[in-house]
Scaffold this motif. Sequence first.
Motif, PDB file in Angstrom:
ATOM      1  N   ASP A 223      75.096  -8.226  47.066  1.00 20.53           N
ATOM      2  CA  ASP A 223      74.828  -9.284  46.105  1.00 20.53           C
ATOM      3  C   ASP A 223      75.791  -9.181  44.931  1.00 20.53           C
ATOM      4  N   ALA A 224      75.830 -10.255  44.147  1.00 17.44           N
ATOM      5  CA  ALA A 224      76.809 -10.328  43.067  1.00 17.44           C
ATOM      6  C   ALA A 224      76.155 -10.693  41.746  1.00 17.44           C
ATOM      7  N   VAL A 225      76.743 -10.189  40.687  1.00 19.57           N
ATOM      8  CA  VAL A 225      76.411 -10.593  39.321  1.00 19.57           C
ATOM      9  C   VAL A 225      77.599 -11.385  38.807  1.00 19.57           C
ATOM     10  N   LEU A 226      77.336 -12.549  38.263  1.00 18.36           N
ATOM     11  CA  LEU A 226      78.407 -13.315  37.652  1.00 18.36           C
ATOM     12  C   LEU A 226      77.826 -13.950  36.400  1.00 18.36           C
ATOM     13  N   GLY A 227      78.291 -13.506  35.234  1.00 20.59           N
ATOM     14  CA  GLY A 227      77.724 -14.005  33.996  1.00 20.59           C
ATOM     15  C   GLY A 227      78.777 -14.258  32.947  1.00 20.59           C
ATOM     16  N   VAL A 228      78.443 -15.166  32.018  1.00 20.68           N
ATOM     17  CA  VAL A 228      79.349 -15.528  30.938  1.00 20.68           C
ATOM     18  C   VAL A 228      78.608 -15.393  29.611  1.00 20.68           C
ATOM     19  N   GLY A 229      79.270 -14.779  28.630  1.00 17.18           N
ATOM     20  CA  GLY A 229      78.723 -14.689  27.278  1.00 17.18           C
ATOM     21  C   GLY A 229      79.757 -15.150  26.272  1.00 17.18           C
ATOM     22  N   LYS A 230      79.315 -15.810  25.196  1.00 14.84           N
ATOM     23  CA  LYS A 230      80.252 -16.359  24.211  1.00 14.84           C
ATOM     24  C   LYS A 230      79.792 -16.041  22.799  1.00 14.84           C
ATOM     25  N   CYS A 231      80.759 -15.898  21.894  1.00 13.50           N
ATOM     26  CA  CYS A 231      80.426 -15.673  20.483  1.00 13.50           C
ATOM     27  C   CYS A 231      81.636 -16.029  19.620  1.00 13.50           C
ATOM     28  N   ASP A 232      81.390 -16.153  18.323  1.00 15.17           N
ATOM     29  CA  ASP A 232      82.467 -16.481  17.374  1.00 15.17           C
ATOM     30  C   ASP A 232      82.935 -15.281  16.573  1.00 15.17           C
ATOM     31  N   GLU A 233      82.053 -14.285  16.409  1.00 15.30           N
ATOM     32  CA  GLU A 233      82.400 -13.106  15.615  1.00 15.30           C
ATOM     33  C   GLU A 233      82.567 -11.883  16.513  1.00 15.30           C
ATOM     34  N   GLU A 234      83.548 -11.061  16.203  1.00 15.02           N
ATOM     35  CA  GLU A 234      83.779  -9.869  17.014  1.00 15.02           C
ATOM     36  C   GLU A 234      82.583  -8.924  16.960  1.00 15.02           C
ATOM     37  N   SER A 235      81.864  -8.933  15.854  1.00 13.93           N
ATOM     38  CA  SER A 235      80.676  -8.088  15.727  1.00 13.93           C
ATOM     39  C   SER A 235      79.550  -8.510  16.667  1.00 13.93           C
ATOM     40  N   GLU A 236      79.662  -9.714  17.245  1.00 16.03           N
ATOM     41  CA  GLU A 236      78.625 -10.237  18.138  1.00 16.03           C
ATOM     42  C   GLU A 236      78.970 -10.037  19.613  1.00 16.03           C
ATOM     43  N   LEU A 237      80.038  -9.300  19.890  1.00 17.01           N
ATOM     44  CA  LEU A 237      80.490  -9.148  21.273  1.00 17.01           C
ATOM     45  C   LEU A 237      79.458  -8.440  22.154  1.00 17.01           C
ATOM     46  N   THR A 238      78.742  -7.465  21.603  1.00 17.54           N
ATOM     47  CA  THR A 238      77.735  -6.775  22.423  1.00 17.54           C
ATOM     48  C   THR A 238      76.605  -7.729  22.808  1.00 17.54           C
ATOM     49  N   THR A 239      76.264  -8.641  21.900  1.00 20.29           N
ATOM     50  CA  THR A 239      75.252  -9.651  22.217  1.00 20.29           C
ATOM     51  C   THR A 239      75.757 -10.597  23.299  1.00 20.29           C
ATOM     52  N   ALA A 240      77.026 -10.984  23.205  1.00 19.93           N
ATOM     53  CA  ALA A 240      77.628 -11.855  24.216  1.00 19.93           C
ATOM     54  C   ALA A 240      77.669 -11.159  25.575  1.00 19.93           C
ATOM     55  N   LEU A 241      77.942  -9.860  25.564  1.00 27.26           N
ATOM     56  CA  LEU A 241      77.966  -9.105  26.813  1.00 27.26           C
ATOM     57  C   LEU A 241      76.573  -9.049  27.440  1.00 27.26           C
ATOM     58  N   GLU A 243      74.321 -11.270  27.063  1.00 26.41           N
ATOM     59  CA  GLU A 243      74.098 -12.627  27.568  1.00 26.41           C
ATOM     60  C   GLU A 243      74.736 -12.792  28.944  1.00 26.41           C
ATOM     61  N   ALA A 244      75.937 -12.216  29.118  1.00 27.51           N
ATOM     62  CA  ALA A 244      76.626 -12.323  30.400  1.00 27.51           C
ATOM     63  C   ALA A 244      75.915 -11.546  31.503  1.00 27.51           C
ATOM     64  N   LEU A 245      75.351 -10.400  31.136  1.00 28.14           N
ATOM     65  CA  LEU A 245      74.728  -9.524  32.132  1.00 28.14           C
ATOM     66  C   LEU A 245      73.274  -9.883  32.419  1.00 28.14           C
ATOM     67  N   ASN A 246      72.633 -10.625  31.527  1.00 29.04           N
ATOM     68  CA  ASN A 246      71.198 -10.866  31.665  1.00 29.04           C
ATOM     69  C   ASN A 246      70.823 -12.323  31.441  1.00 29.04           C
ATOM     70  N   ASN A 247      71.565 -13.230  32.077  1.00 29.86           N
ATOM     71  CA  ASN A 247      71.217 -14.648  31.964  1.00 29.86           C
ATOM     72  C   ASN A 247      69.862 -14.880  32.619  1.00 29.86           C
ATOM     73  N   PRO A 248      68.866 -15.343  31.869  1.00 31.26           N
ATOM     74  CA  PRO A 248      67.522 -15.478  32.433  1.00 31.26           C
ATOM     75  C   PRO A 248      67.396 -16.546  33.516  1.00 31.26           C
ATOM     76  N   LEU A 249      68.392 -17.445  33.615  1.00 29.10           N
ATOM     77  CA  LEU A 249      68.330 -18.479  34.637  1.00 29.10           C
ATOM     78  C   LEU A 249      68.978 -18.058  35.950  1.00 29.10           C
ATOM     79  N   VAL A 250      69.657 -16.913  35.939  1.00 27.80           N
ATOM     80  CA  VAL A 250      70.339 -16.435  37.138  1.00 27.80           C
ATOM     81  C   VAL A 250      69.530 -15.304  37.765  1.00 27.80           C
ATOM     82  N   ASN A 251      69.401 -15.314  39.099  1.00 25.85           N
ATOM     83  CA  ASN A 251      68.685 -14.255  39.787  1.00 25.85           C
ATOM     84  C   ASN A 251      69.278 -12.897  39.415  1.00 25.85           C
ATOM     85  N   GLN A 252      68.421 -11.978  38.974  1.00 26.23           N
ATOM     86  CA  GLN A 252      68.888 -10.675  38.518  1.00 26.23           C
ATOM     87  C   GLN A 252      69.135  -9.727  39.705  1.00 26.23           C
TER      88      GLN A 252
END
Length: 362
Positions: A223-241, A243-252
């Motif tokens: 199986d595969a994980v494919l996720g995208v995370g976005k942010c405007d501030e570099e300090s928010e990159l961990t949150t964006a990551l 988001e990419a790894l744990n999209n609630p709409l994508v099968n985990q």
Amino acid sequence: MFQLIQQNDGLSIGVFGIGGCGCNTLNSIFEQRESEQAHLYSVNTDKVVLEHTQSDEAVLIGAELTHGYGAGADPKVGLQAAEESKEQLLTLINGCDIILCATGLGGGTGTGASPYIAQLASEQGKSIIFVATLPFSSEGQFRSNIAQAGLNELKEHANAVITLPNDQLIEVLGNDIGLFDAFKHSNQILHSLIKSLIDMLCFQGLINVDLNDFAKIMDCQGDAVLGVGKCDEESELTTALDEALNNPLVNQVDMSSSTGVIIQVNCKDEISLGSYNLITDTVRQQVCPNALVICGVSKIESLATNYELLVIATGASSKMILDETRIESNSKVVATKPKASDIFDIPAFIRNQSAPPSKSAL
């Protein structure tokens, strides 16, 4: 190895929308497409849906079999239609280096034709990724079983399959969201995933993920994980990551078993070395110790946000296949009158319950 590699202008990415759901997704991608290297192909047994789909080429499969009236929710008809149009499909497949597909499972065309198209691509040595939606549990066990059988067969041939269960639209967005808004939200997820893949492969990179890198990761079975995370501030990159790894709409899936990973960082300006290392270390700690991890960094001034992260992990184990939760019959439903432009943004099983379009609309 840090090196500046020029964009591969000869790379051709085929984006296939298969069945009603897949064609709906192409509509959301077509107007926002930025790369001429991505070619959009709509594939369906339903002539009316194809006439309302925006793509570079529309392929009516099984014209002699279905006469353009659809597969009647029968995957066998969807398969036979694809087999009838094998040469047309092969022509499109052979013109692509990489194939990305959007489809819906549980009906006729998407469930029946998608595994066959994946098989054709595999036989031609093409890397092929599917993003597939799964039906609402309220649609019944019969449709759920069809989707599960189609998903199992699809996984036998595709390099990677990412699933979006429709039930999770309710869990995440709630019962009160308008039906059309919910499906537009799902289409936006599909669009975001596909666009990020196109950006990764087509734009020049300081650290480049090339076609061979991509193919090597896609060769990892599972199986595969494919996720995208976005942010405007570099300090928010961990949150964006996250988001990419744990999209609630994508099968985990269980990333700890992943054997191949691509991490792509797109940015408008520049990312610090510390942030880059934090992202790669965070992902590396979540996968198999012996996993092949390939990282890419590209500067894309046209990004909607300052930073965009794409994570692809393959060879993983699924945490769940289908959510068996049933929607209670007394759940609140918000009635929404669709606009003409919305009618093909919803699944056929709902659309077909309304009156058919007049002949003047065809």
